[in-house]
Design a protein around this motif. Structure first.
Motif, PDB file in Angstrom:
ATOM      1  N   ARG A 212       0.829  -1.202   0.000  1.00 14.41           N
ATOM      2  CA  ARG A 212       0.000   0.000   0.000  1.00 14.41           C
ATOM      3  C   ARG A 212       0.868   1.258   0.000  1.00 14.41           C
ATOM      4  O   ARG A 212       0.559   2.235  -0.688  1.00 14.41           O
ATOM      5  CB  ARG A 212      -0.926  -0.008   1.226  1.00 14.41           C
ATOM      6  CG  ARG A 212      -1.820   1.223   1.322  1.00 14.41           C
ATOM      7  CD  ARG A 212      -2.647   1.391   0.076  1.00 14.41           C
ATOM      8  NE  ARG A 212      -3.289   2.710   0.002  1.00 14.41           N
ATOM      9  CZ  ARG A 212      -3.666   3.284  -1.134  1.00 14.41           C
ATOM     10  NH1 ARG A 212      -3.463   2.688  -2.288  1.00 14.41           N
ATOM     11  NH2 ARG A 212      -4.243   4.464  -1.119  1.00 14.41           N
ATOM     12  N   SER A 245      -6.013 -10.308   8.418  1.00 13.81           N
ATOM     13  CA  SER A 245      -6.857  -9.117   8.489  1.00 13.81           C
ATOM     14  C   SER A 245      -6.871  -8.520   9.891  1.00 13.81           C
ATOM     15  O   SER A 245      -6.790  -7.297  10.067  1.00 13.81           O
ATOM     16  CB  SER A 245      -8.281  -9.437   8.030  1.00 13.81           C
ATOM     17  OG  SER A 245      -8.834 -10.480   8.803  1.00 13.81           O
ATOM     18  N   GLU A 249      -5.320  -4.873  10.778  1.00 21.79           N
ATOM     19  CA  GLU A 249      -6.165  -3.867  11.419  1.00 21.79           C
ATOM     20  C   GLU A 249      -5.646  -3.494  12.805  1.00 21.79           C
ATOM     21  O   GLU A 249      -5.654  -2.318  13.187  1.00 21.79           O
ATOM     22  CB  GLU A 249      -7.595  -4.400  11.510  1.00 21.79           C
ATOM     23  CG  GLU A 249      -8.586  -3.382  12.034  1.00 21.79           C
ATOM     24  CD  GLU A 249     -10.020  -3.845  11.881  1.00 21.79           C
ATOM     25  OE1 GLU A 249     -10.883  -3.333  12.620  1.00 21.79           O
ATOM     26  OE2 GLU A 249     -10.281  -4.714  11.018  1.00 21.79           O
ATOM     27  N   TRP A 305      -9.151   0.928   4.653  1.00 18.49           N
ATOM     28  CA  TRP A 305      -9.366  -0.396   5.226  1.00 18.49           C
ATOM     29  C   TRP A 305     -10.782  -0.525   5.788  1.00 18.49           C
ATOM     30  O   TRP A 305     -11.430  -1.568   5.628  1.00 18.49           O
ATOM     31  CB  TRP A 305      -8.339  -0.670   6.317  1.00 18.49           C
ATOM     32  CG  TRP A 305      -8.499  -2.008   6.959  1.00 18.49           C
ATOM     33  CD1 TRP A 305      -9.027  -2.289   8.187  1.00 18.49           C
ATOM     34  CD2 TRP A 305      -8.157  -3.287   6.388  1.00 18.49           C
ATOM     35  NE1 TRP A 305      -9.025  -3.643   8.427  1.00 18.49           N
ATOM     36  CE2 TRP A 305      -8.495  -4.269   7.340  1.00 18.49           C
ATOM     37  CE3 TRP A 305      -7.591  -3.672   5.186  1.00 18.49           C
ATOM     38  CZ2 TRP A 305      -8.290  -5.628   7.115  1.00 18.49           C
ATOM     39  CZ3 TRP A 305      -7.384  -5.028   4.954  1.00 18.49           C
ATOM     40  CH2 TRP A 305      -7.731  -5.988   5.914  1.00 18.49           C
ATOM     41  N   LYS A 309     -13.557  -3.342   4.689  1.00 20.17           N
ATOM     42  CA  LYS A 309     -14.234  -4.230   5.623  1.00 20.17           C
ATOM     43  C   LYS A 309     -15.754  -4.063   5.555  1.00 20.17           C
ATOM     44  O   LYS A 309     -16.495  -5.017   5.821  1.00 20.17           O
ATOM     45  CB  LYS A 309     -13.753  -3.953   7.060  1.00 20.17           C
ATOM     46  CG  LYS A 309     -12.301  -4.326   7.329  1.00 20.17           C
ATOM     47  CD  LYS A 309     -12.068  -5.812   7.242  1.00 20.17           C
ATOM     48  CE  LYS A 309     -12.762  -6.584   8.331  1.00 20.17           C
ATOM     49  NZ  LYS A 309     -12.210  -6.323   9.689  1.00 20.17           N
TER      50      LYS A 309
END
Length: 376
Positions: A212, A245, A249, A305, A309
Protein backbone atom coordinates in the motif's frame (compact mmCIF):
# COMPACT_ATOMS: atom_id res chain seq x y z
CA UNK A 1 -6.11 -22.73 -2.22
CA UNK A 2 -9.24 -22.55 -0.07
CA UNK A 3 -12.48 -21.93 -1.92
CA UNK A 4 -15.16 -20.94 0.55
CA UNK A 5 -18.41 -19.04 0.92
CA UNK A 6 -17.29 -17.66 4.29
CA UNK A 7 -16.45 -13.98 3.80
CA UNK A 8 -13.72 -13.83 6.45
CA UNK A 9 -11.95 -16.89 5.06
CA UNK A 10 -12.27 -15.50 1.54
CA UNK A 11 -10.67 -12.24 2.66
CA UNK A 12 -7.84 -14.08 4.40
CA UNK A 13 -7.19 -16.25 1.40
CA UNK A 14 -7.19 -13.31 -1.01
CA UNK A 15 -4.89 -11.19 1.17
CA UNK A 16 -2.42 -14.06 1.49
CA UNK A 17 -2.43 -14.75 -2.23
CA UNK A 18 -1.99 -11.06 -3.10
CA UNK A 19 1.00 -10.80 -0.78
CA UNK A 20 2.41 -14.00 -2.25
CA UNK A 21 1.98 -12.61 -5.78
CA UNK A 22 4.08 -9.54 -4.88
CA UNK A 23 6.92 -11.33 -3.10
CA UNK A 24 10.22 -12.78 -4.26
CA UNK A 25 9.41 -16.10 -5.90
CA UNK A 26 11.47 -19.24 -5.36
CA UNK A 27 13.10 -19.11 -8.80
CA UNK A 28 14.34 -15.58 -8.26
CA UNK A 29 15.37 -16.41 -4.71
CA UNK A 30 17.58 -19.18 -6.10
CA UNK A 31 19.16 -16.69 -8.53
CA UNK A 32 19.71 -14.24 -5.67
CA UNK A 33 21.43 -16.92 -3.58
CA UNK A 34 23.68 -17.90 -6.50
CA UNK A 35 24.50 -14.22 -7.09
CA UNK A 36 25.62 -13.42 -3.56
CA UNK A 37 27.51 -16.69 -3.18
CA UNK A 38 29.45 -15.81 -6.36
CA UNK A 39 30.27 -12.39 -4.88
CA UNK A 40 31.55 -14.01 -1.70
CA UNK A 41 33.72 -16.38 -3.70
CA UNK A 42 35.16 -13.55 -5.79
CA UNK A 43 36.08 -11.50 -2.73
CA UNK A 44 37.58 -14.51 -0.96
CA UNK A 45 39.82 -15.23 -3.95
CA UNK A 46 41.39 -11.77 -3.74
CA UNK A 47 45.20 -12.13 -3.58
CA UNK A 48 45.58 -8.69 -2.08
CA UNK A 49 43.53 -7.22 0.79
CA UNK A 50 41.00 -10.00 1.46
CA UNK A 51 43.39 -12.91 1.04
CA UNK A 52 43.59 -13.75 4.76
CA UNK A 53 40.16 -12.49 5.78
CA UNK A 54 37.28 -14.87 6.37
CA UNK A 55 34.17 -13.59 4.63
CA UNK A 56 30.56 -14.50 5.34
CA UNK A 57 27.71 -13.23 3.18
CA UNK A 58 24.02 -13.33 4.09
CA UNK A 59 20.78 -11.51 3.25
CA UNK A 60 19.42 -8.76 5.44
CA UNK A 61 16.19 -6.83 5.57
CA UNK A 62 13.02 -8.10 3.90
CA UNK A 63 14.71 -11.14 2.35
CA UNK A 64 15.86 -12.42 5.73
CA UNK A 65 12.47 -11.98 7.44
CA UNK A 66 10.20 -13.03 4.57
CA UNK A 67 8.56 -9.68 3.77
CA UNK A 68 9.79 -8.91 0.24
CA UNK A 69 7.54 -6.91 -2.10
CA UNK A 70 8.09 -5.91 -5.71
CA UNK A 71 8.25 -2.13 -6.30
CA UNK A 72 5.42 -0.60 -8.31
CA UNK A 73 6.09 -0.30 -12.04
CA UNK A 74 9.35 -2.25 -11.94
CA UNK A 75 10.20 -5.90 -12.47
CA UNK A 76 13.31 -5.70 -10.26
CA UNK A 77 13.31 -6.28 -6.51
CA UNK A 78 15.48 -4.15 -4.23
CA UNK A 79 17.44 -6.60 -2.07
CA UNK A 80 20.26 -6.32 0.47
CA UNK A 81 23.08 -8.63 1.46
CA UNK A 82 25.76 -8.20 4.11
CA UNK A 83 29.40 -8.94 3.38
CA UNK A 84 30.55 -9.79 6.89
CA UNK A 85 34.34 -9.43 6.86
CA UNK A 86 36.05 -11.08 9.81
CA UNK A 87 38.33 -8.12 10.47
CA UNK A 88 38.04 -5.80 13.48
CA UNK A 89 36.65 -2.42 12.49
CA UNK A 90 38.83 -0.72 15.11
CA UNK A 91 41.88 -1.61 13.03
CA UNK A 92 40.70 0.14 9.86
CA UNK A 93 39.33 3.39 8.58
CA UNK A 94 35.77 2.90 7.24
CA UNK A 95 36.66 4.23 3.78
CA UNK A 96 39.52 1.71 3.53
CA UNK A 97 37.17 -1.25 3.84
CA UNK A 98 34.61 0.29 1.49
CA UNK A 99 37.21 1.16 -1.14
CA UNK A 100 38.73 -2.32 -1.03
CA UNK A 101 35.33 -3.89 -1.68
CA UNK A 102 34.79 -1.52 -4.61
CA UNK A 103 38.26 -2.25 -5.95
CA UNK A 104 37.80 -5.99 -5.85
CA UNK A 105 34.35 -5.90 -7.45
CA UNK A 106 35.63 -3.64 -10.23
CA UNK A 107 38.35 -6.17 -11.02
CA UNK A 108 35.59 -8.43 -12.26
CA UNK A 109 34.46 -7.35 -15.72
CA UNK A 110 30.86 -8.40 -15.09
CA UNK A 111 30.55 -6.65 -11.73
CA UNK A 112 32.36 -3.56 -13.00
CA UNK A 113 29.67 -3.00 -15.65
CA UNK A 114 26.78 -3.41 -13.26
CA UNK A 115 28.10 -1.70 -10.11
CA UNK A 116 27.22 1.69 -8.62
CA UNK A 117 28.79 2.98 -5.41
CA UNK A 118 26.39 4.35 -2.80
CA UNK A 119 27.11 5.82 0.63
CA UNK A 120 26.99 2.50 2.51
CA UNK A 121 26.81 -0.13 -0.21
CA UNK A 122 27.72 -1.10 -3.73
CA UNK A 123 24.62 -1.64 -5.85
CA UNK A 124 24.79 -4.39 -8.47
CA UNK A 125 22.06 -4.15 -11.08
CA UNK A 126 20.89 -7.53 -12.33
CA UNK A 127 18.56 -6.07 -14.97
CA UNK A 128 15.09 -7.52 -15.08
CA UNK A 129 15.71 -9.45 -11.86
CA UNK A 130 16.87 -7.41 -8.85
CA UNK A 131 19.05 -4.62 -7.56
CA UNK A 132 21.47 -6.14 -5.09
CA UNK A 133 22.83 -3.73 -2.50
CA UNK A 134 26.07 -5.24 -1.22
CA UNK A 135 26.75 -3.83 2.26
CA UNK A 136 30.24 -4.44 3.69
CA UNK A 137 30.70 -4.77 7.43
CA UNK A 138 33.46 -5.65 9.91
CA UNK A 139 33.49 -7.29 13.34
CA UNK A 140 33.09 -5.05 16.35
CA UNK A 141 34.33 -7.63 18.86
CA UNK A 142 35.62 -11.14 18.20
CA UNK A 143 33.13 -12.82 20.56
CA UNK A 144 29.98 -11.42 18.91
CA UNK A 145 29.33 -12.86 15.46
CA UNK A 146 26.21 -10.75 14.85
CA UNK A 147 27.31 -7.23 15.73
CA UNK A 148 28.96 -5.38 12.84
CA UNK A 149 30.25 -1.94 11.90
CA UNK A 150 29.21 -0.69 8.47
CA UNK A 151 31.38 1.92 6.74
CA UNK A 152 29.69 5.12 5.65
CA UNK A 153 32.22 6.23 3.08
CA UNK A 154 30.70 9.69 2.59
CA UNK A 155 30.71 10.62 6.27
CA UNK A 156 33.87 8.55 6.85
CA UNK A 157 32.44 6.93 9.98
CA UNK A 158 31.50 3.45 11.21
CA UNK A 159 27.80 2.76 11.77
CA UNK A 160 26.86 0.07 14.29
CA UNK A 161 24.41 -2.57 13.05
CA UNK A 162 23.09 -6.04 13.88
CA UNK A 163 21.05 -7.38 10.93
CA UNK A 164 20.95 -10.97 12.16
CA UNK A 165 19.87 -9.78 15.59
CA UNK A 166 17.01 -7.83 14.00
CA UNK A 167 16.02 -10.89 11.97
CA UNK A 168 15.86 -13.02 15.13
CA UNK A 169 13.86 -10.31 16.96
CA UNK A 170 11.26 -9.99 14.19
CA UNK A 171 10.84 -13.72 13.54
CA UNK A 172 10.50 -14.42 17.27
CA UNK A 173 7.54 -12.03 17.39
CA UNK A 174 6.04 -13.38 14.15
CA UNK A 175 6.24 -16.96 15.42
CA UNK A 176 4.31 -16.26 18.60
CA UNK A 177 1.22 -17.51 16.79
CA UNK A 178 1.50 -21.28 16.41
CA UNK A 179 -1.46 -22.03 14.15
CA UNK A 180 -2.61 -19.32 11.75
CA UNK A 181 -6.22 -18.79 10.74
CA UNK A 182 -5.53 -20.18 7.25
CA UNK A 183 -3.69 -23.22 8.57
CA UNK A 184 -6.67 -23.92 10.81
CA UNK A 185 -9.04 -23.53 7.85
CA UNK A 186 -6.99 -25.99 5.79
CA UNK A 187 -6.93 -28.44 8.68
CA UNK A 188 -10.70 -28.13 9.09
CA UNK A 189 -11.16 -28.95 5.41
CA UNK A 190 -8.92 -32.01 5.80
CA UNK A 191 -6.69 -30.90 2.93
CA UNK A 192 -2.93 -30.42 2.86
CA UNK A 193 -1.87 -26.95 3.97
CA UNK A 194 -0.49 -25.05 0.99
CA UNK A 195 2.78 -23.14 1.28
CA UNK A 196 1.26 -19.67 0.91
CA UNK A 197 -0.85 -20.29 4.03
CA UNK A 198 2.15 -21.14 6.21
CA UNK A 199 3.64 -17.65 6.31
CA UNK A 200 2.82 -15.87 9.56
CA UNK A 201 0.17 -13.10 9.74
CA UNK A 202 2.77 -10.52 10.82
CA UNK A 203 4.86 -11.22 7.72
CA UNK A 204 1.83 -10.93 5.45
CA UNK A 205 0.64 -7.75 7.18
CA UNK A 206 4.04 -6.10 6.70
CA UNK A 207 4.00 -7.06 3.02
CA UNK A 208 0.53 -5.56 2.57
CA UNK A 209 1.45 -2.34 4.38
CA UNK A 210 4.50 -1.95 2.15
CA UNK A 211 2.45 -2.73 -0.96
CA UNK A 212 0.00 0.00 0.00
CA UNK A 213 2.89 2.37 0.79
CA UNK A 214 4.32 1.83 -2.69
CA UNK A 215 1.00 2.68 -4.36
CA UNK A 216 0.19 5.65 -2.09
CA UNK A 217 3.59 7.29 -2.65
CA UNK A 218 4.02 6.09 -6.23
CA UNK A 219 4.68 9.57 -7.63
CA UNK A 220 6.60 10.80 -4.57
CA UNK A 221 8.61 7.86 -3.26
CA UNK A 222 11.06 10.26 -1.63
CA UNK A 223 8.30 11.09 0.89
CA UNK A 224 7.49 7.47 1.74
CA UNK A 225 8.26 5.95 5.15
CA UNK A 226 11.10 3.44 4.97
CA UNK A 227 10.49 -0.29 5.10
CA UNK A 228 12.50 -0.64 8.32
CA UNK A 229 10.24 1.92 10.05
CA UNK A 230 7.02 0.21 8.89
CA UNK A 231 8.35 -3.26 9.72
CA UNK A 232 9.56 -2.28 13.20
CA UNK A 233 6.31 -0.51 14.05
CA UNK A 234 4.30 -3.51 12.86
CA UNK A 235 6.31 -5.89 15.03
CA UNK A 236 6.12 -3.57 18.05
CA UNK A 237 2.33 -3.34 17.85
CA UNK A 238 1.58 -6.94 16.88
CA UNK A 239 -0.51 -8.68 19.54
CA UNK A 240 -0.37 -12.27 18.32
CA UNK A 241 -3.51 -12.32 16.16
CA UNK A 242 -3.86 -15.47 14.08
CA UNK A 243 -5.41 -13.91 10.98
CA UNK A 244 -3.89 -11.49 8.48
CA UNK A 245 -6.86 -9.12 8.49
CA UNK A 246 -6.94 -8.87 12.29
CA UNK A 247 -3.17 -8.40 12.39
CA UNK A 248 -3.30 -5.69 9.72
CA UNK A 249 -6.16 -3.87 11.42
CA UNK A 250 -4.66 -4.22 14.89
CA UNK A 251 -1.30 -2.80 13.83
CA UNK A 252 -2.97 0.05 11.94
CA UNK A 253 -5.16 0.93 14.93
CA UNK A 254 -2.23 0.87 17.35
CA UNK A 255 -0.07 3.09 15.13
CA UNK A 256 -2.89 5.57 14.64
CA UNK A 257 -3.61 5.70 18.39
CA UNK A 258 0.10 6.13 19.12
CA UNK A 259 0.23 9.12 16.79
CA UNK A 260 -3.04 10.76 17.81
CA UNK A 261 -2.56 10.28 21.55
CA UNK A 262 1.12 11.08 22.00
CA UNK A 263 2.63 12.53 18.84
CA UNK A 264 0.06 14.46 16.76
CA UNK A 265 2.41 17.37 16.06
CA UNK A 266 5.95 16.12 16.55
CA UNK A 267 7.76 12.99 15.36
CA UNK A 268 8.54 10.18 17.75
CA UNK A 269 11.77 8.25 18.03
CA UNK A 270 11.88 4.61 17.00
CA UNK A 271 14.83 2.83 18.65
CA UNK A 272 16.34 -0.10 16.81
CA UNK A 273 15.25 -3.08 18.96
CA UNK A 274 18.72 -4.64 18.75
CA UNK A 275 20.65 -1.35 18.94
CA UNK A 276 18.61 1.09 21.08
CA UNK A 277 21.07 3.93 20.51
CA UNK A 278 20.01 4.02 16.84
CA UNK A 279 16.85 5.96 15.98
CA UNK A 280 15.37 4.26 12.92
CA UNK A 281 13.10 7.28 12.35
CA UNK A 282 15.82 9.92 12.52
CA UNK A 283 14.82 11.19 9.06
CA UNK A 284 11.66 12.65 10.64
CA UNK A 285 13.76 14.86 12.89
CA UNK A 286 15.81 16.11 9.95
CA UNK A 287 12.77 16.53 7.69
CA UNK A 288 9.54 17.02 9.71
CA UNK A 289 7.50 17.08 6.49
CA UNK A 290 8.22 13.35 6.10
CA UNK A 291 6.48 12.72 9.42
CA UNK A 292 3.45 14.64 8.20
CA UNK A 293 3.38 12.47 5.08
CA UNK A 294 3.57 9.39 7.30
CA UNK A 295 0.60 10.57 9.41
CA UNK A 296 -1.45 11.26 6.26
CA UNK A 297 -0.60 7.80 4.93
CA UNK A 298 -1.73 6.04 8.13
CA UNK A 299 -4.94 8.10 8.33
CA UNK A 300 -5.88 7.39 4.72
CA UNK A 301 -5.03 3.70 5.04
CA UNK A 302 -7.35 3.51 8.06
CA UNK A 303 -10.18 4.99 6.00
CA UNK A 304 -9.53 2.70 3.03
CA UNK A 305 -9.37 -0.40 5.23
CA UNK A 306 -12.64 0.53 6.93
CA UNK A 307 -14.27 0.85 3.51
CA UNK A 308 -12.95 -2.55 2.47
CA UNK A 309 -14.23 -4.23 5.62
CA UNK A 310 -17.65 -2.60 5.14
CA UNK A 311 -17.95 -3.68 1.50
CA UNK A 312 -19.69 -6.98 0.67
CA UNK A 313 -20.41 -6.49 -3.03
CA UNK A 314 -17.86 -8.47 -5.06
CA UNK A 315 -17.40 -5.68 -7.62
CA UNK A 316 -16.84 -3.01 -4.97
CA UNK A 317 -14.52 -5.29 -3.03
CA UNK A 318 -12.39 -6.02 -6.09
CA UNK A 319 -12.07 -2.30 -6.85
CA UNK A 320 -11.05 -1.55 -3.27
CA UNK A 321 -8.57 -4.44 -3.20
CA UNK A 322 -6.94 -3.29 -6.45
CA UNK A 323 -6.81 0.29 -5.25
CA UNK A 324 -5.30 -0.64 -1.90
CA UNK A 325 -2.72 -3.23 -2.85
CA UNK A 326 -2.38 -3.18 -6.63
CA UNK A 327 -4.20 -4.53 -9.65
CA UNK A 328 -1.51 -7.05 -10.64
CA UNK A 329 -1.40 -8.89 -7.27
CA UNK A 330 -5.20 -8.98 -7.16
CA UNK A 331 -5.48 -10.43 -10.67
CA UNK A 332 -2.83 -13.04 -9.86
CA UNK A 333 -4.69 -13.99 -6.68
CA UNK A 334 -7.95 -14.44 -8.61
CA UNK A 335 -6.18 -16.43 -11.31
CA UNK A 336 -4.74 -18.73 -8.65
CA UNK A 337 -8.22 -19.17 -7.17
CA UNK A 338 -9.69 -19.99 -10.59
CA UNK A 339 -6.90 -22.44 -11.37
CA UNK A 340 -7.47 -24.17 -8.04
CA UNK A 341 -11.18 -24.53 -8.77
CA UNK A 342 -10.56 -25.95 -12.24
CA UNK A 343 -7.90 -28.32 -10.95
CA UNK A 344 -10.16 -29.65 -8.24
CA UNK A 345 -13.08 -29.94 -10.66
CA UNK A 346 -10.93 -32.36 -12.63
CA UNK A 347 -10.31 -34.40 -9.51
CA UNK A 348 -13.83 -34.08 -8.21
CA UNK A 349 -15.04 -31.42 -5.78
CA UNK A 350 -17.03 -31.53 -2.59
CA UNK A 351 -18.46 -28.88 -0.32
CA UNK A 352 -18.38 -28.96 3.48
CA UNK A 353 -21.26 -27.66 5.60
CA UNK A 354 -19.11 -24.59 6.30
CA UNK A 355 -19.10 -23.72 2.60
CA UNK A 356 -15.43 -24.59 2.04
CA UNK A 357 -14.89 -26.42 -1.25
CA UNK A 358 -12.52 -29.38 -0.91
CA UNK A 359 -11.42 -32.44 -2.83
CA UNK A 360 -13.81 -35.37 -3.20
CA UNK A 361 -11.68 -37.39 -0.76
CA UNK A 362 -13.25 -35.61 2.22
CA UNK A 363 -15.84 -37.93 3.78
CA UNK A 364 -17.99 -35.06 5.08
CA UNK A 365 -18.36 -33.29 1.74
CA UNK A 366 -21.19 -33.36 -0.77
CA UNK A 367 -20.14 -33.85 -4.44
CA UNK A 368 -20.00 -31.02 -6.99
CA UNK A 369 -20.41 -31.92 -10.63
CA UNK A 370 -17.50 -31.09 -12.92
CA UNK A 371 -17.97 -28.11 -15.25
CA UNK A 372 -17.34 -28.99 -18.90
CA UNK A 373 -18.26 -25.46 -20.06
CA UNK A 374 -20.56 -27.03 -22.69
CA UNK A 375 -23.71 -27.34 -20.61
CA UNK A 376 -23.25 -31.12 -20.15
Amino acid sequence: MLITSDSHTQLEDTLAKMAEAAELDQTRWNRLKSAYEAISKWLSEDSDFFEDAEIEIYPQGSVSIGTTTKPIGKSEFDLDVIIHIQLLSSNYEPQTIFNEVVRRLNENETYQKMSESKSRCVRLNYKGDFHLDVVPGCMVVVYDKNLIDIPDQKQKIWLRSCPRGYQAWFLDIANRVQLTFLEEAFSASKTEIEEYAKKKPLQRAVQLIKMRRNIYFNEQLENAPTSIVLTTLAAHFYEGQSSISETFEGILTQIRNHIETLYPNKPFKLPNPVNPEENLADMWEDKPELYRHFIAFIQQLSIDWRDLKASHDIVDESKLMKGLFGEEPYIKAMEAKANAVNHRRGNGLGILPSGIIVGKESEESLPIKPNTFYGD
